[in-house]
Design an enzyme around this catalytic site. Structure first.
Site, mmCIF file in Angstrom:
data_model
loop_
_atom_site.group_PDB
_atom_site.id
_atom_site.type_symbol
_atom_site.label_atom_id
_atom_site.label_comp_id
_atom_site.label_asym_id
_atom_site.label_seq_id
_atom_site.Cartn_x
_atom_site.Cartn_y
_atom_site.Cartn_z
ATOM 1 N N CYS A 47 -2.244 37.393 58.422
ATOM 2 C CA CYS A 47 -2.516 37.221 57.000
ATOM 3 C C CYS A 47 -1.906 38.315 56.131
ATOM 4 O O CYS A 47 -2.031 38.266 54.903
ATOM 5 C CB CYS A 47 -4.020 37.128 56.766
ATOM 6 N N HIS A 102 -7.868 41.545 49.128
ATOM 7 C CA HIS A 102 -7.725 40.561 50.200
ATOM 8 C C HIS A 102 -8.877 39.577 50.105
ATOM 9 O O HIS A 102 -8.674 38.373 50.194
ATOM 10 C CB HIS A 102 -7.694 41.269 51.561
ATOM 11 N N PHE A 151 -5.310 39.577 61.166
ATOM 12 C CA PHE A 151 -5.776 39.654 62.548
ATOM 13 C C PHE A 151 -4.837 40.561 63.345
ATOM 14 O O PHE A 151 -3.620 40.556 63.154
ATOM 15 C CB PHE A 151 -5.783 38.267 63.187
#
Length: 416
Positions: A167, A307, A404
């Site tokens: 991401c 985020h 991740f």
């Protein structure tokens, strides 16, 4: 010592769950529009999560000839449509015979690449045998094909690569592309990302990991970053791209300069394959590095696009990271998460949120965090709740992206 080359943004493009261009996306976001709804890409009956934020307004045939669209996975289509818009916005057409072509390149970030094509072709293999598998199956699924297709379309013959850091991929793509220009290896770079992973496998897997919201009966209120009642992220899809140029060259050709890329920071949590390191120190290091790179203090920062995934671990950890990186200034700096409206665009998120940060610099308007109704005591910053905010001006904006594997990226954009 030679002065560091400066990098500016001269074009932006986007396709999102709330708009088919950068401008329509921005207008929807500052109006608090959610792109969430019941999943249309596949039959989600029986799934734990049946909602997502799909780019339903995107029709490939509005952008490409049908035969060309069929040769691209949806991920590549979204990347190319965004890049085409950004190049048009920048007023750049590169002749393959020109001196600029080998000085122009691209870095496009993706989380998965052609996941839908991969799933479809495996099913064809299983059900119909090897002789019916597509001969262009591999080119459609490999993650670098978005960057390769953008380079082919726009005659970008210089540095071309793909960032694949979950991401944070498209944030890395922007930072890496800026560094390529800074070190003199290119004068123009198209940078951004795309994702089209709303598939049965991805939704099932994320749901099994308890990462997704299950607020299926109320999709538009499901993504609620920093809210006490958040229960997971909402999957989204889309693409976004920036045209980056060496500042003096951009000025010389009369380009409109939208923003300057002044800061790029990276770090790793080195902790867990999916969870952020508790306490936020890893993310804070990336933010501090970006501020140092931009040569500004925390007090100079006017806005952070977080985020802000709407998961329990991310939102509390990011809040802690902001406090570590910014110190006493943290409580005076507005922070918002546009994932409350677009959902989580995974590999495309960083680029989409960079577009939002740039529009904030241009307009002085801050997009809201919608659905923030019950503040979490652990999340105690100014999250621009529920309504957009007009400010006296934004000179420096940060965009955070975490992936991740423990990848942390922060970008700083400054008013030109």
């Amino acid at each position: 010592m030679t002065a560091r080359r400066r990098v500016v943004v001269t074009g932006i493009g986007a396709v999102s769950p709330v708009g088919t261009t950068a401008e329509t996306t921005w207008e929807a976001l500052i109006s608090g529009v959610s792109g969430a709804g019941q999943i249309a890409a596949f039959d989600a009956t029986g799934f734990k999560t049946t909602i997502a934020a799909e780019a339903t307004g995107f029709d490939p045939e509005d952008h490409f000839e049908r035969k060309d669209a069929r040769r691209m996975d949806r991920c590549t289509q979204l990347a190319l449509a965004s890049a085409n818009e950004a190049m048009k916005h920048a007023g750049l057409v590169i002749d393959p015979e020109s001196a600029l072509a080998p000085r122009a390149g691209a870095v496009i970030g993706v989380g998965f690449g052609g996941m839908a094509t991969f799933i479809d072709e495996v099913r064809v293999l299983d059900e119909r045998g090897p002789g019916r598998v597509s001969p262009i199956g591999i080119p459609k699924i490999i993650p670098n094909m978005a960057a390769g297709t953008v380079s082919i379309e726009h005659n970008l013959m210089g540095p071309v690569s793909c960032a694949v850091t979950a991401c944070s991929a498209s944030a890395n793509a922007i930072g890496d592309a800026a560094e390529i220009i800074r070190r003199g290896a290119a004068d123009v770079m198209v940078a951004g990302g795309a994702e089209a992973a709303i598939t049965d496998f991805a939704v099932a897997s994320f749901a099994q990991a308890r990462a997704l919201t299950t607020r299926n009966d109320d999709p538009q209120r499901a993504s609620r970053p920093f809210d006490l009642d958040r229960d997971g992220f909402l999957m989204g899809e889309g693409g976004a791209a920036l045209v980056l140029e060496e500042r003096d060259a951009a000025i010389a050709r009369g380009a409109e300069i939208l923003a300057e890329v002044t800061g790029y920071g990276m770090s790793a949590d080195a902790y867990h394959i999916t969870l952020p390191r508790p306490g936020g120190m890893g993310a804070a290091r990336a933010m501090s590095a970006a501020l140092d790179d931009a040569a500004i203090s925390p007090e100079d920062l006017d806005y952070i696009n977080a985020h802000g995934t709407s998961t329990d671990a991310n939102d509390a950890t990011e809040t802690a990271a902001i406090k570590i990186a910014l110190g006493e200034a943290a409580h005076g700096i507005p922070v918002s998460s546009t994932k409350s409206m677009t959902g989580h665009l995974l590999g495309a998120a960083g680029a989409m949120e960079a577009v939002v940060a740039i529009k904030s610099l241009q307009t002085g308007v801050l997009a809201p965090t919608i659905n923030l109704e019950t503040p979490d005591p652990e999340c105690d910053l100014d999250y621009v709740p529920n309504e957009a905010r007009q400010t006296a001006g934004v000179d420096h904006a940060m965009s955070n992206s975490f992936g991740f594997g423990g990848h942390n990226v922060a970008l700083v954009f400054s008013k030109p």
